[in-house]
Design a protein around this motif. Structure first.
Motif, PDB file in Angstrom:
ATOM      1  N   CYS A 100       0.833  -1.208   0.000  1.00 33.51           N
ATOM      2  CA  CYS A 100       0.000   0.000   0.000  1.00 33.51           C
ATOM      3  C   CYS A 100       0.863   1.251   0.000  1.00 33.51           C
ATOM      4  CB  CYS A 100      -0.914   0.020   1.224  1.00 33.51           C
ATOM      5  SG  CYS A 100      -2.150  -1.287   1.253  1.00 33.51           S
ATOM      6  N   THR A 101       0.293   2.342  -0.497  1.00 33.75           N
ATOM      7  CA  THR A 101       0.954   3.639  -0.499  1.00 33.75           C
ATOM      8  C   THR A 101       0.064   4.653   0.200  1.00 33.75           C
ATOM      9  OG1 THR A 101       2.089   3.158  -2.579  1.00 33.75           O
ATOM     10  CG2 THR A 101       1.918   5.471  -1.944  1.00 33.75           C
ATOM     11  N   PHE A 102       0.664   5.397   1.122  1.00 31.97           N
ATOM     12  CA  PHE A 102      -0.007   6.506   1.780  1.00 31.97           C
ATOM     13  C   PHE A 102       0.623   7.776   1.229  1.00 31.97           C
ATOM     14  CE2 PHE A 102      -0.493   2.958   4.635  1.00 31.97           C
ATOM     15  CZ  PHE A 102      -1.759   3.115   5.192  1.00 31.97           C
ATOM     16  N   ASN A 103      -0.163   8.618   0.585  1.00 35.05           N
ATOM     17  CA  ASN A 103       0.347   9.830  -0.044  1.00 35.05           C
ATOM     18  C   ASN A 103      -0.363  11.042   0.556  1.00 35.05           C
ATOM     19  OD1 ASN A 103       1.374  11.766  -1.781  1.00 35.05           O
ATOM     20  ND2 ASN A 103       1.287  10.410  -3.551  1.00 35.05           N
ATOM     21  N   SER A 104       0.419  11.931   1.172  1.00 32.02           N
ATOM     22  CA  SER A 104      -0.101  13.153   1.793  1.00 32.02           C
ATOM     23  C   SER A 104      -1.170  12.844   2.835  1.00 32.02           C
ATOM     24  CB  SER A 104      -0.654  14.111   0.727  1.00 32.02           C
ATOM     25  OG  SER A 104       0.352  14.469  -0.184  1.00 32.02           O
ATOM     26  N   CYS A 105      -0.902  11.843   3.662  1.00 28.05           N
ATOM     27  CA  CYS A 105      -1.843  11.439   4.704  1.00 28.05           C
ATOM     28  C   CYS A 105      -1.322  11.847   6.080  1.00 28.05           C
ATOM     29  CB  CYS A 105      -2.048   9.926   4.680  1.00 28.05           C
ATOM     30  SG  CYS A 105      -2.872   9.317   3.197  1.00 28.05           S
TER      31      CYS A 105
END
Length: 193
Positions: free
Chosen positions: A52-57
């Motif tokens: 998974c990728t968390f972007n600007s979280c």
């Protein structure tokens, strides 16, 4: 708000979700992307995140007790007050890019080959952590503590504000940049002229 009612999610993209304070239970996420989501104060206990990728979280103050993080990337994220020591260490694989990591603990974890590139890593603890071949390239490590860690072949090129004592940490083959590398001499109580 998404209440994440399902127990398994695959290859989904979640955008601008407000999950503040949400209890995730045993939810599983495979191949998912999270963009501009707020997970602050969420309880991720026993949740599984894989590829998974968390972007600007924002994941500040999340409870990550027994949470599985496998092949996870945090990009441009805010992570404050997280005790990563509590995660499920089986196949732990986390990487951080351009993120703010503050007051987090990574003690006693095996992060070999991991990544903290272009990050602000403030007031975080690395005690007994395996950081072999980890990249801290161009990161600011202000007030972060390193004790009994293995930084063998780690890359700290362009990193700054670190205080690493070579007498209590393994730094063989690690890459450092000047002038910051001069701080490695602090442990020897010498004077430079």
């Amino acid at each position: 708000m998404n209440d994440f009612a399902d127990s398994i999610y695959e290859d989904e993209t979640f955008k601008q979700i407000n999950a503040t304070g949400l209890v995730f239970g045993k939810k599983e996420f495979f191949g998912c992307t999270f963009k501009n989501c707020d997970f602050s104060k969420s309880n991720l206990t026993n949740a599984v995140f894989e590829d998974c990728t968390f972007n600007s979280c924002n994941l500040s103050l999340c409870n990550v007790l027994n949470t599985s993080f496998r092949m996870i990337e945090f990009k441009h994220c805010k992570l404050t007050g997280i005790d990563f020591c509590d995660v499920n260490t089986f196949s732990l694989d986390i990487k951080f890019y351009n993120s703010r990591v503050q007051m987090c603990s990574f003690s006693d974890l095996d992060l070999k080959g991991g990544c903290f590139k272009f990050c602000q890593i403030f007031e975080s603890d690395f005690f007994g952590t395996n950081l072999q071949k980890v990249s801290f390239q161009n990161s600011d490590l202000a007030q972060s503590k390193f004790q009994d860690v293995n930084l063998e072949k780690a890359n700290l090129k362009g990193a700054k504000n670190y205080q690493i004592n070579p007498l209590i940490n393994i730094i063989n083959g690690a890459i450092f940049s000047l002038p910051e590398a001069i701080s490695l001499l602090n442990a020897f109580e010498i004077k430079l002229d």
